[in-house]
Design an enzyme around this catalytic site. Structure first.
Site, PDB file in Angstrom:
ATOM      1  N   ARG A  77      22.563  12.005 -21.465  1.00  0.00           N
ATOM      2  CA  ARG A  77      21.722  12.836 -20.603  1.00  0.00           C
ATOM      3  C   ARG A  77      20.980  13.845 -21.485  1.00  0.00           C
ATOM      4  O   ARG A  77      21.600  14.639 -22.186  1.00  0.00           O
ATOM      5  CB  ARG A  77      22.604  13.571 -19.581  1.00  0.00           C
ATOM      6  CG  ARG A  77      21.828  14.555 -18.747  1.00  0.00           C
ATOM      7  CD  ARG A  77      22.671  15.314 -17.708  1.00  0.00           C
ATOM      8  NE  ARG A  77      21.747  16.230 -17.069  1.00  0.00           N
ATOM      9  CZ  ARG A  77      21.994  17.515 -16.820  1.00  0.00           C
ATOM     10  NH1 ARG A  77      23.166  18.050 -17.093  1.00  0.00           N
ATOM     11  NH2 ARG A  77      21.067  18.269 -16.284  1.00  0.00           N
ATOM     12  N   HIS A 121      14.853  21.352 -17.244  1.00  0.00           N
ATOM     13  CA  HIS A 121      16.040  22.067 -17.707  1.00  0.00           C
ATOM     14  C   HIS A 121      15.591  23.436 -18.243  1.00  0.00           C
ATOM     15  O   HIS A 121      15.802  23.767 -19.402  1.00  0.00           O
ATOM     16  CB  HIS A 121      16.789  21.241 -18.760  1.00  0.00           C
ATOM     17  CG  HIS A 121      18.239  21.598 -18.899  1.00  0.00           C
ATOM     18  ND1 HIS A 121      19.263  20.692 -18.712  1.00  0.00           N
ATOM     19  CD2 HIS A 121      18.843  22.772 -19.195  1.00  0.00           C
ATOM     20  CE1 HIS A 121      20.428  21.288 -18.906  1.00  0.00           C
ATOM     21  NE2 HIS A 121      20.200  22.567 -19.199  1.00  0.00           N
ATOM     22  N   GLU A 166      20.596  22.869 -12.506  1.00  0.00           N
ATOM     23  CA  GLU A 166      21.134  24.182 -12.123  1.00  0.00           C
ATOM     24  C   GLU A 166      20.090  25.085 -11.474  1.00  0.00           C
ATOM     25  O   GLU A 166      19.722  26.136 -12.014  1.00  0.00           O
ATOM     26  CB  GLU A 166      21.802  24.864 -13.329  1.00  0.00           C
ATOM     27  CG  GLU A 166      22.965  24.039 -13.872  1.00  0.00           C
ATOM     28  CD  GLU A 166      23.832  24.761 -14.902  1.00  0.00           C
ATOM     29  OE1 GLU A 166      23.435  25.841 -15.357  1.00  0.00           O
ATOM     30  OE2 GLU A 166      24.907  24.244 -15.220  1.00  0.00           O
ATOM     31  N   ASN A 294      27.530  20.258 -11.975  1.00  0.00           N
ATOM     32  CA  ASN A 294      27.905  20.950 -13.205  1.00  0.00           C
ATOM     33  C   ASN A 294      29.012  21.941 -12.861  1.00  0.00           C
ATOM     34  O   ASN A 294      28.829  22.808 -12.016  1.00  0.00           O
ATOM     35  CB  ASN A 294      26.710  21.727 -13.776  1.00  0.00           C
ATOM     36  CG  ASN A 294      25.568  20.816 -14.205  1.00  0.00           C
ATOM     37  OD1 ASN A 294      25.671  19.592 -14.134  1.00  0.00           O
ATOM     38  ND2 ASN A 294      24.485  21.416 -14.664  1.00  0.00           N
ATOM     39  N   TYR A 296      32.139  24.485 -14.552  1.00  0.00           N
ATOM     40  CA  TYR A 296      32.770  25.098 -15.727  1.00  0.00           C
ATOM     41  C   TYR A 296      33.948  25.997 -15.403  1.00  0.00           C
ATOM     42  O   TYR A 296      34.903  26.064 -16.171  1.00  0.00           O
ATOM     43  CB  TYR A 296      31.738  25.947 -16.494  1.00  0.00           C
ATOM     44  CG  TYR A 296      30.674  25.135 -17.180  1.00  0.00           C
ATOM     45  CD1 TYR A 296      30.896  24.593 -18.437  1.00  0.00           C
ATOM     46  CD2 TYR A 296      29.448  24.896 -16.563  1.00  0.00           C
ATOM     47  CE1 TYR A 296      29.916  23.837 -19.076  1.00  0.00           C
ATOM     48  CE2 TYR A 296      28.466  24.137 -17.191  1.00  0.00           C
ATOM     49  CZ  TYR A 296      28.707  23.611 -18.442  1.00  0.00           C
ATOM     50  OH  TYR A 296      27.752  22.860 -19.062  1.00  0.00           O
ATOM     51  N   GLU A 353      27.650  17.882 -15.928  1.00  0.00           N
ATOM     52  CA  GLU A 353      28.110  18.781 -16.997  1.00  0.00           C
ATOM     53  C   GLU A 353      29.512  19.254 -16.695  1.00  0.00           C
ATOM     54  O   GLU A 353      29.809  19.675 -15.580  1.00  0.00           O
ATOM     55  CB  GLU A 353      27.239  20.054 -17.128  1.00  0.00           C
ATOM     56  CG  GLU A 353      25.857  19.827 -17.663  1.00  0.00           C
ATOM     57  CD  GLU A 353      25.047  21.118 -17.786  1.00  0.00           C
ATOM     58  OE1 GLU A 353      25.644  22.218 -17.883  1.00  0.00           O
ATOM     59  OE2 GLU A 353      23.813  21.022 -17.764  1.00  0.00           O
TER      60      GLU A 353
END
Ligand code: JSK
Length: 447
Positions: A77, A121, A166, A294, A296, A353
């Site tokens: 990606r 992005h 995002e 995504n 985290y 992600e």
């Protein structure tokens, strides 16, 4: 010893983004993006770092692809720099910029790796920012033109596409909290940008159906998880609203064709409203092929009077944090995946992600990043549980292939499974690289 077995159907990948890795900021006709401007503005990025050279992947992409091949991933990606391919934001196409991505795509395909392209992005051409940026509806048209050009150029070989990465970061973090480019601090600007990003997403999906009928397209919202600190109504409401800001705000319009009313009301109290025009929600809610997620970090959330928009303070579960200060919370990964499946149904999910910041350096030719391996193990264990619980997860893409320009944190914060020496651009595979390679090869790992 416990072994975690991943389903045979799960696809593997690694991710990067143009401004974070390419460098060559002024080569071959590229013009500045908002991140060039922002990073060259004193005080915006730690250590005054910028993406002028980054990982020099513009010149070293063949070496990067050789590492991907050794890793054994199914997918890579990466994102396209809009200002490299259409330097004036609209209009003339820069053949040298196109050639770079064409060569990268060919190199991937020659090595048996499927490309997955992110269109946006975060590196909006500065010339478009000067004309109002994402606060202006004209940027939606510019994006659709850019997207169409990319679909025509690369849609023959590239079948997996992501419109926007995002959107919460590109709107609220960048225009309300002011942490990322362009660094504004206005709630109304954040809402305007968020809405226009979603309309741009929908319009790109519409043209994708015409131009790449056999492809798959989605977007990649970032989510975290806030678990109520206590069962009190106040703690629950604080968590619900805070998550709604990242999750439902960006997903209800796409999957349900409406904004979450509770948050619309809250924004109204702050004299802010969504600039919806006739037909926008129909455009935004075009059916898409997958949801990119995504993930985290997460925390407990506790009501605190006067704390931000949602009166919530984040209370980490325990002391464990990565080197960027984000609490480690793999249970939140499991919970958010189940929550998304319950809320939005059976749309396939790619984890676009997931990864960890640890700043290990090279010692005697080796990078011993056991903490990153532990983080990945915990999150893949949660993912495997979510799949067993019926969440339709299609792929897992680690952030990131390379240490790179971590936005406002600069080069100090390292997410790569490959270490970069930012003076020499030397690449050194970390222990996590070899662990990920073995996990992909075996489709399993030991805890
Ligand atoms: C990592 C989220 C895309 C890829 C990776 C950064 C992020 C972030 C970073 C929130 C945030 C900062 C900062 C503090 C507090 C508010 C990238 N993902 N990544 N994902 N999300 N304080 N206010 N004044 O590099 O490119 O918040 O803000």
């Amino acid at each position: 010893m416990t072994t975690i077995q991943l389903p045979e159907s799960l696809k593997w990948g690694a991710a990067t983004a143009s401004y974070q890795i390419e460098g060559a900021a002024q080569e071959d006709g590229r013009t500045p993006s908002i991140w060039d401007t922002f990073s060259h503005t004193p005080g915006k990025v730690k250590n005054a770092d910028n993406g002028d050279h980054a990982c020099n992947s513009y010149h070293l992409y063949k070496e990067d692809v050789s590492h991907l091949k050794e890793l054994g991933v199914d997918m890579y990606r990466f994102s396209i720099s809009w200002s490299r391919v259409i330097p004036a934001g609209t209009g003339e196409v820069n053949e040298k910029g196109i050639a770079y991505y064409r060569n990268l795509i060919q190199e991937l395909i020659d090595n048996g790796i499927e490309p997955m392209i992110t269109l946006y992005h975060w590196d909006l051409p500065q010339v478009l920012q000067d004309a109002g940026g994402w606060e202006s509806r004209e940027t939606i048209d510019a994006f659709q033109e850019y997207a169409n050009t990319m679909f025509k150029e690369f849609g023959g070989q590239v079948k997996k596409w992501i419109t926007i990465n995002e959107p919460w970061c590109a709107s609220f973090l960048s225009n309300y909290l002011g942490v990322h480019a362009p660094g504004k601090q206005s709630l109304q600007a954040g809402i305007d940008v968020a809405h226009h990003l979603l309309v741009a997403h929908g319009k790109a999906v519409q043209s994708f159906r015409e131009l790449v009928p056999d492809g798959e397209i989605g977007y990649a919202p970032n989510v975290s998880w806030l678990e109520p600190y206590s069962p009190t109504e106040k703690d629950q409401a604080a968590c619900r609203l805070s998550m709604m800001f990242q999750k439902e705000w960006f997903m209800d319009p796409v999957f349900k064709g409406s904004y979450p009313e509770e948050l619309v009301q809250l924004f109204a109290k702050h004299h802010a409203e969504v600039p919806i025009e006739e037909g926008d929600l129909e455009i935004i809610s075009q059916p898409i092929d997958f949801m990119g997620i995504n993930y985290y970090t997460g925390s407990l959330g506790r009501y605190k009077e006067g704390a931000g928009l949602f009166e919530v303070e984040e209370v980490p579960l325990d002391e464990r944090r990565t080197d960027i200060g984000w609490p480690i919370y793999s249970e939140g990964f499991y919970k958010v995946l189940c929550n998304l499946h319950e809320t939005y149904g059976d749309v396939p999910i790619y984890i676009t992600e997931n990864g960890a910041c640890y700043n290990h350096e090279v010692e005697d030719g080796r990078v011993n990043d056991q903490e990153r391996i532990e983080y990945l193990k915990q999150h893949l264990t949660a993912l495997e549980r979510a799949m067993k619980a019926g969440v339709p997860i299609t792929g897992y893409i680690v952030w990131s292939l390379l240490d790179n320009f971590e936005w406002a944190e600069g080069y100090e914060k390292r997410f790569g499974i490959i270490h970069i020496d930012f003076d020499t651009f030397e690449r050194t595979r970390k222990d996590s690289f070899y662990w990920y390679r073995d996990t992909i090869r075996e489709q399993q790992f030991s805890l």
